[in-house]
Design an enzyme around this catalytic site. Structure first.
Site, PDB file in Angstrom:
ATOM      1  N   HIS A 355     -66.882  10.635  19.083  1.00  0.00           N
ATOM      2  CA  HIS A 355     -66.565  11.973  19.334  1.00  0.00           C
ATOM      3  C   HIS A 355     -66.428  12.906  17.923  1.00  0.00           C
ATOM      4  CE1 HIS A 355     -64.893  11.869  23.467  1.00  0.00           C
ATOM      5  NE2 HIS A 355     -64.626  10.755  23.265  1.00  0.00           N
ATOM      6  N   LYS A 542     -58.363  26.710  19.536  1.00  0.00           N
ATOM      7  CA  LYS A 542     -58.714  25.467  19.059  1.00  0.00           C
ATOM      8  C   LYS A 542     -57.678  24.786  18.140  1.00  0.00           C
ATOM      9  CE  LYS A 542     -63.057  27.114  18.132  1.00  0.00           C
ATOM     10  NZ  LYS A 542     -63.668  26.250  19.202  1.00  0.00           N
ATOM     11  N   ARG A 543     -57.883  23.517  17.702  1.00  0.00           N
ATOM     12  CA  ARG A 543     -57.023  22.993  16.487  1.00  0.00           C
ATOM     13  C   ARG A 543     -57.440  23.648  15.487  1.00  0.00           C
ATOM     14  NH1 ARG A 543     -53.571  18.372  17.339  1.00  0.00           N
ATOM     15  NH2 ARG A 543     -53.367  18.270  15.222  1.00  0.00           N
ATOM     16  N   LYS A 548     -63.571  24.305  11.572  1.00  0.00           N
ATOM     17  CA  LYS A 548     -63.872  25.359  12.712  1.00  0.00           C
ATOM     18  C   LYS A 548     -63.743  26.652  12.375  1.00  0.00           C
ATOM     19  CE  LYS A 548     -61.497  21.821  15.856  1.00  0.00           C
ATOM     20  NZ  LYS A 548     -62.439  21.769  16.888  1.00  0.00           N
ATOM     21  N   THR A 650     -65.419  22.063  23.680  1.00  0.00           N
ATOM     22  CA  THR A 650     -65.388  22.488  25.187  1.00  0.00           C
ATOM     23  C   THR A 650     -64.456  23.681  25.661  1.00  0.00           C
ATOM     24  OG1 THR A 650     -63.239  20.974  25.029  1.00  0.00           O
ATOM     25  CG2 THR A 650     -65.100  19.793  26.010  1.00  0.00           C
ATOM     26  N   LYS A 654     -65.153  26.693  28.567  1.00  0.00           N
ATOM     27  CA  LYS A 654     -64.052  27.056  29.280  1.00  0.00           C
ATOM     28  C   LYS A 654     -64.202  28.658  29.392  1.00  0.00           C
ATOM     29  CE  LYS A 654     -61.273  23.078  28.217  1.00  0.00           C
ATOM     30  NZ  LYS A 654     -60.413  22.595  27.081  1.00  0.00           N
TER      31      LYS A 654
HETATM   32  C1  26V Z   1     -59.095  11.308  15.512  1.00  0.00           C
HETATM   33  C2  26V Z   1     -58.071  10.751  14.858  1.00  0.00           C
HETATM   34  C3  26V Z   1     -58.496  10.663  13.481  1.00  0.00           C
HETATM   35  C4  26V Z   1     -57.473   9.444  13.328  1.00  0.00           C
HETATM   36  C5  26V Z   1     -56.260   9.475  13.304  1.00  0.00           C
HETATM   37  C6  26V Z   1     -55.807   9.934  14.997  1.00  0.00           C
HETATM   38  C7  26V Z   1     -56.993  10.833  15.733  1.00  0.00           C
HETATM   39  C8  26V Z   1     -56.748  11.372  16.735  1.00  0.00           C
HETATM   40  C9  26V Z   1     -57.535  11.911  17.413  1.00  0.00           C
HETATM   41  C10 26V Z   1     -58.709  11.837  16.813  1.00  0.00           C
HETATM   42  C11 26V Z   1     -60.241  12.780  17.652  1.00  0.00           C
HETATM   43  C12 26V Z   1     -60.817  13.276  16.841  1.00  0.00           C
HETATM   44  C13 26V Z   1     -62.094  13.429  17.546  1.00  0.00           C
HETATM   45  C14 26V Z   1     -62.222  14.639  18.519  1.00  0.00           C
HETATM   46  O1  26V Z   1     -61.205  14.971  19.022  1.00  0.00           O
HETATM   47  N1  26V Z   1     -63.333  15.216  18.691  1.00  0.00           N
HETATM   48  C15 26V Z   1     -63.506  16.137  19.490  1.00  0.00           C
HETATM   49  O2  26V Z   1     -63.810  15.530  20.707  1.00  0.00           O
HETATM   50  C16 26V Z   1     -64.129  16.790  21.621  1.00  0.00           C
HETATM   51  C17 26V Z   1     -64.333  16.093  23.053  1.00  0.00           C
HETATM   52  O3  26V Z   1     -65.587  15.344  22.802  1.00  0.00           O
HETATM   53  C18 26V Z   1     -65.492  17.512  21.241  1.00  0.00           C
HETATM   54  O4  26V Z   1     -65.535  18.680  22.203  1.00  0.00           O
HETATM   55  C19 26V Z   1     -65.063  18.100  19.988  1.00  0.00           C
HETATM   56  O5  26V Z   1     -66.072  18.758  19.243  1.00  0.00           O
HETATM   57  C20 26V Z   1     -64.600  17.005  18.925  1.00  0.00           C
HETATM   58  O6  26V Z   1     -64.351  17.568  17.621  1.00  0.00           O
END
Ligand code: 26V
Length: 801
Positions: A355, A542-543, A548, A650, A654
């Protein structure tokens, strides 16, 4: 279902009496909510049992989606819709003088996720159930979800999210299905029947207790399961002996330590930290999930060697990638398989989705920590790596590649490498993202495993994000093309000719306005915001993350403000800019951005000279339920990440589905949205992936050039340091530094001029209301391809088979 209005009323009355010994008249909204939720669970439970029986009797292949995050939000409304009893319920409650909307507000969001990744998992659960696919979730039952964001004096303040406080009607605790999890200890080897056996001892053993939530399919009697694990001490009985010995606090400390594993969701999705608790969380839910899958599998009485034919496990990012080693451990140590057989089964069972390519988010664990916590798992990872390294050396004859591809290196374990090696499929989440993985970030692996990599562009459930969130638009769509779009979202394309129909357009515009009025009233009542519903609603939700580029959005607003101050008669269409974003609590610059947005908002909103022509609002505590309110009234969808950085997005889907026009860079799924709607129905700006890659490769970007050569940029950046914003001159100096001294990593200044132009284009497009509405309708018509039903069908056919 055999329920009519009258039986529903009776059932509801009975529930209230059974649960609270109360009449409808005297019961609170809260009690009404819990009674209603409990009733709905009753209605679903028969099909839940039937679905499980059917899966077992037919020996259907089961898919398990392993994810640290499931951002499902509220369930009352979607459960009513999916059970097909929304109208009955609404009519019954109305006759009982109960407002369903009010009751729904009682439910706490299940905020068990950070953002896109967790919400994707929730959309996938809905689509799997609605397509009748045997797909279940496996995750952690966090006692505290993502923090609640309060804005105090313009700053983000985090408050814990005690979402279970009032109770959770949807879950069922299954104590009889608890499993044990071992941490630490030592491993010794013995010979047994000529085979090496590995024995773990002196471990710390804890209990994983599952809580199951039914995932109800839309109008199809399928009910799947989301299984979330809670950590508990093995012996829950109060230890009276230690209490007598005066060691009471020691005993409670121990209990708290164990429970801490499932206590709280890590609120940071931007940066990986080598925190041991997070590694514990990962092993905890992976091991628990695998043990329960294996236990169920054995009931099928199939040989263990067929495991992969009956089970598919999908890992959502690298967070559950310990599944590779844990499944190996279970197959070798507990099921007595050979390494080769176990490896065949494991790699044919597991598939992995990537992701992000943001290097700071890639998970790596220090070896010593890993080894101490999971000694046997470490041995297995070492062996997987030893074999990988041999094969790479043989194939490439290149030691640089051996080093680069190794799972273990620089004193760390690289979880992405473990996930790739241990899976039969690795997918990215949008076309561009997958290309970047295949030909750049993971090129060595793609060369090594030429058939493993594939794309699965993300999707969203149109049932929650259109049918549920925007009932008026949904009704208009159904009136116009019939209701088959609910089960076949591609049918939304039949709306396209209606973009030329004046009376349809009028109805469409009227609904947008009504949604905007409803939201304005809500925002007035909830936050005291004065919103002009006739202004254009421009939305970035968004976050908060530097890539972003919420800053780019804000800089245009600051520039527009300057122009309006210089010329109060400037001819612009009134615009309201909405921001919604949580920042990771430790993400300093992101939090500064929130303060800056609020500072600028305060200045503009309170400037009588502006006369309300533009307004800026930061919506606190962006969450699934707030998204459901703001997205249906959005008209401009801000998707302005630096090209190559947003894997998919995503929210972009929406918003288009609800008839907003996308203002976007060529990044992530924006590219596919453009391809779907055509250049005339989206506004694209900014540097391309090629330009970004070129700047990065040649180190040829110099943000000072833009500062020195564009007076608008100079004025904005200078205002961050002088007193014009009415705060201390130090307040925003770090943002200033990030853009100049640190050379603006995300090309905000580079894209500024192009973004301002694009925003001006939005203004001029809006003046032709017919064409604007046409474009919006074309966006809705083309949004069906981004339904997660389509995405899930592709996963099902091409990966899970
Ligand atoms: C990353 C991390 C990094 C380590 C610490 C904990 C933690 C928790 C969550 C994440 C998630 C990062 C990746 C993420 O959210 N990617 C997003 O995924 C979406 C679904 O595929 C995508 O639409 C977004 O573009 C993407 O940023």
């Amino acid at each position: 279902m055999l329920i009519n209005k009258e039986t529903f009323k009776q059932d509801f009355r009975k529930k209230l009496i059974n649960m609270y010994a109360e009449d409808i008249e005297e019961s609170s909204n809260s009690h009404k909510y819990f009674a209603l939720a409990s009733l709905i669970r009753d209605y679903a439970s028969e099909n839940w049992l039937k679905t499980n029986k059917k899966y077992t009797n037919n020996k259907e292949k089961q898919i398990y989606y392993f994810s640290m995050e499931f951002l499902i939000g509220r369930l009352l409304h979607s459960n009513l819709l999916n059970l097909g009893i929304m109208d009955i319920c609404n009519e019954a409650l109305t006759e009982l003088n109960i407002d369903l909307d009010e009751i729904e507000e009682v439910e706490n969001d299940a905020g068990l996720g950070n953002g896109g990744l967790g919400r994707l998992a929730a959309c996938f659960l809905d689509s799997m159930a609605s397509l009748g696919i045997a797909g279940h979730g496996n995750g952690i039952r966090y006692t505290y979800g993502l923090f609640e964001q309060q804005i105090i004096d313009g700053y983000q303040v985090e408050v814990s999210d005690n979402w279970l406080k009032k109770g959770n009607m949807w879950e069922v605790r299954k104590e009889n299905k608890a499993v044990q999890i071992h941490f630490g200890g030592n491993v010794t080897t013995t010979m047994e029947n000529g085979r090496l056996k590995f024995l773990e001892h002196d471990c710390e053993t804890i209990l994983a207790v599952p809580y199951d939530t039914p995932i109800i399919g839309y109008d199809n009697s399928t009910v799947n399961t989301l299984r979330l694990w809670s950590a508990e001490p093995l012996n829950k009985d109060f230890d009276f002996a230690s209490f007598s010995r005066g060691e009471y606090s020691k005993a409670t400390e121990y209990k708290a330590l164990i429970e801490s594993i499932s206590q709280v969701l890590y609120p940071d999705d931007s940066r990986q930290e080598g925190k041991i608790l997070r590694l514990k969380q990962q092993y905890f839910f992976v091991s628990a999930g695998l043990q329960s899958i294996l236990r169920r599998y054995k009931k099928l009485k199939e040989p263990i060697n067929n495991f992969h034919k009956y089970i598919a496990i999908h890992i959502n990012d690298t967070h559950p990638s310990l599944a590779v080693a844990e499944l190996m451990r279970l197959l070798i140590d507990e099921e007595n398989l050979t390494w080769e057989d176990a490896w065949y089964i494991t790699t044919n069972t597991i598939a992995y989705t990537n992701h992000t390519i943001m290097s700071e988010a890639l998970e790596k664990w220090p070896i010593d920590m890993f080894k101490r916590l999971l000694p046997r798992i470490y041995m297995i990872v070492e062996e997987i790596n030893r074999r990988l390294v041999n094969e790479v050396r043989e194939k490439f004859k290149d030691e640089n590649k051996v080093t680069a591809m190794s799972i273990i290196g620089n004193g760390q374990i690289r979880m992405a490498h473990l996930a790739i090696v241990g899976s039969h499929s690795v997918n990215g989440v949008a076309k561009l993202h997958t290309e970047l993985l295949k030909y750049q970030e993971l090129k060595n692996f793609n060369d090594f495993y030429p058939n493993k990599f594939n794309n699965k562009t993300n999707g969203i459930t149109h049932r929650r994000w259109l049918l549920q969130a925007n009932p008026k638009l949904s009704n208009l769509i159904t009136e116009s093309i019939g209701d088959h779009w609910i089960k076949e979202p591609d049918k939304l394309i039949e709306l396209k000719p209606f973009s030329l129909d004046t009376s349809f357009r009028e109805k469409f515009d009227k609904i947008k306005l009504e949604n905007k009025i409803a939201f304005s009233n809500y925002a007035k009542a909830t936050y005291g915001m004065d919103i002009d519903p006739n202004s254009i609603f421009d939305v970035q939700v968004k976050r908060l993350h530097a890539y972003k580029r919420q800053l780019l959005n804000l800089f245009n607003i600051m520039d527009l403000y300057r122009r309006l101050k210089e010329n109060p008669n400037l001819d612009i269409i009134p615009r309201t800019f909405f921001f919604g974003a949580k920042a990771a609590p430790s993400y300093y610059l992101a939090k500064k951005n929130i303060k800056l947005i609020n500072t600028v908002a305060y200045k503009i909103n309170n400037d009588p000279q502006i006369n309300g022509k533009i307004k800026v609002f930061f919506l606190p505590n962006y969450s699934v339920s707030l998204a459901e309110k703001i997205i249906p009234c959005a008209q401009v969808s801000e998707q302005i990440s630096t090209a190559t950085k947003e894997a998919s997005g995503t929210g972009n889907m929406k918003l288009m589905m609800n008839g907003a026009l996308t203002l976007a860079t060529l990044d992530g799924a924006n590219i596919e949205i453009r391809d779907a709607v055509g250049d005339g129905n989206i506004v694209i700006f900014g540097i391309t992936k090629e330009q970004v890659l070129d700047y990065t490769k040649n180190h040829s970007y110099n943000s000072y050039e833009y500062y020195n050569n564009d007076f608008r940029i100079k004025l904005i950046l200078d205002s961050l340091l002088n007193s014009s914003l009415g705060v201390s001159p130090n307040e925003f100096s770090d943002i200033h530094n990030s853009l100049l001294k640190n050379n603006d990593e995300y090309f905000v200044l580079r894209d500024f001029a192009s973004y301002v132009e694009a925003q001006n284009k939005i203004d001029s497009l809006y003046r032709n209301r017919d064409n604007w509405s046409k474009s919006c309708i074309i966006n809705v018509a083309n949004s069906g391809i981004f339904s997660s039903d389509n995405t899930i069908k592709q996963y099902y056919e091409e990966i899970w088979k």
